[in-house]
Design an enzyme around this catalytic site. Structure first.
Site, PDB file in Angstrom:
ATOM      1  N   HIS A  81      -2.276  31.197 -25.327  1.00 28.11           N
ATOM      2  CA  HIS A  81      -2.715  30.431 -26.502  1.00 28.11           C
ATOM      3  C   HIS A  81      -1.534  29.751 -27.184  1.00 28.11           C
ATOM      4  O   HIS A  81      -1.644  28.606 -27.625  1.00 28.11           O
ATOM      5  CB  HIS A  81      -3.437  31.344 -27.490  1.00 28.11           C
ATOM      6  N   HIS A 241     -12.906  27.141 -24.925  1.00 24.99           N
ATOM      7  CA  HIS A 241     -11.782  28.074 -24.870  1.00 24.99           C
ATOM      8  C   HIS A 241     -11.195  28.147 -23.469  1.00 24.99           C
ATOM      9  O   HIS A 241      -9.973  28.320 -23.311  1.00 24.99           O
ATOM     10  CB  HIS A 241     -12.198  29.474 -25.325  1.00 24.99           C
ATOM     11  N   ASP A 245      -7.296  27.701 -22.596  1.00 21.08           N
ATOM     12  CA  ASP A 245      -6.510  28.582 -21.733  1.00 21.08           C
ATOM     13  C   ASP A 245      -5.830  27.794 -20.617  1.00 21.08           C
ATOM     14  O   ASP A 245      -4.654  28.012 -20.304  1.00 21.08           O
ATOM     15  CB  ASP A 245      -7.405  29.651 -21.106  1.00 21.08           C
ATOM     16  N   HIS A 268      -6.955  32.761 -15.357  1.00 16.03           N
ATOM     17  CA  HIS A 268      -5.495  32.753 -15.368  1.00 16.03           C
ATOM     18  C   HIS A 268      -4.914  32.860 -13.961  1.00 16.03           C
ATOM     19  O   HIS A 268      -3.904  32.211 -13.650  1.00 16.03           O
ATOM     20  CB  HIS A 268      -4.981  33.892 -16.238  1.00 16.03           C
TER      21      HIS A 268
END
Length: 306
Positions: A81, A241, A245, A268
């Protein structure tokens, strides 16, 4: 378009989403061509982490950077973030001093970090900003139906789609495209919060994850829907969101990307795999500057408010 750093140091304090540990984080100006450097200042000597795809060592629910030391691995978790905010404002060079093993989660979005960066002030430096321009397609996949790819594009565009088997997602948009600029990033994705499922909490905490999570810093989902009294900030806050990311994860390559990022059910791990695949294919990208022409990404003024 020149490189950017902070005009002044600025400090923040908070708890980590996963560790629950409190930390003090200080963002400091850095010289040209320094890049983004995290520093664990609770060690003597200080341990530095120069941002790159290769220092990402863990990707379960967050992006964690690691440094192998004689007495074991030293980590800084949940950096995505803050990295996303740095990308949104266009910061190239900064030192990030931190006193613990996780970046404070703040409200679960990047908006508080943007406020910190703007409060510190943005300083233009006397060297051209470097970009990574995608020349040829690069794609990675996993065995769960997720994939992510880069395509050549004049600018930076992100297309993301999600697919969760949960009632809260069936009533919200699951696809989004962002034509990246500071203005679009601030307005469209910076306030989107991280989210998690209550049914997973016991398992996560047995793995020492989500120890600092609460409805103050994340969207909680039970079997029926959103648990937060205030509801969602946007109807499609979940996919927003995921783009937030991705912006942070992709900035781990060290420079803004000129290209199109397209992903489905990525996270991720895949985001990092894509960067590593790109770096291992030298003819798929080039580093460019725009000293005598207009850059295809607009960063605008640091005074733009969230």
């Amino acid at each position: 378009m020149n490189q950017r750093t902070l005009a002044n140091p600025i400090k923040a304090k908070g708890i980590g989403l996963h560790t629950g540990h409190e930390s003090i984080m200080t963002l400091r100006p850095a010289p040209v061509n320094t890049g983004i450097v995290f520093r664990r200042v609770d060690f003597d000597p200080v341990i530095e982490f120069q941002v790159s795809p290769e220092i990402v060592g863990e990707t379960m629910l967050c992006t964690t950077i690691v440094s192998d030391q004689p007495n074991g691995r030293v980590k800084i978790a949940t950096i995505e973030h803050l990295m996303s905010a740095l990308a949104g404002v266009g910061i190239d060079n900064v030192y990030i001093d931190i006193t613990s093993d996780e970046v404070p989660i703040m409200d679960g979005s990047s908006s508080h970090f943007i406020f910190l960066l703007q409060a510190a002030g943005i300083k233009n430096q006397q060297e051209p900003k470097k970009f990574i321009r995608i020349l040829h397609p690069i794609r990675v996949e996993n065995d769960k139906g997720g994939w992510a790819e880069f395509q050549p594009y004049s600018g930076f565009r992100l297309k993301f789609s999600i697919d969760f088997d949960h009632p809260a997602f069936h009533s919200t948009a699951e696809k989004m495209t962002l034509e990246f600029s500071s203005t679009s990033y601030f307005k469209e994705v910076s306030r989107a919060r991280t989210f998690g499922f209550m049914k997973d909490m016991e398992m996560l905490r047995q793995k020492n994850l989500a120890l600092g999570a609460s409805l103050e810093n994340a969207i909680g989902l039970d079997d029926q829907g959103v648990m937060n009294v205030e509801g969602l900030r946007n109807k499609d806050e979940f996919v927003r969101h995921k783009i937030l990311d991705a912006v942070g994860d992709l900035y781990m390559i060290g420079h803004p990307i000129l290209g199109e990022f397209i992903a489905h059910k990525s996270g991720h791990a895949l985001n990092n795999q894509l960067l590593r695949a790109l770096k291992s294919t030298p003819d798929a990208y080039e580093i460019v500057t725009f000293e005598n022409s207009v850059a295809p990404i607009e960063y605008g003024s640091s005074k733009i408010l969230v």
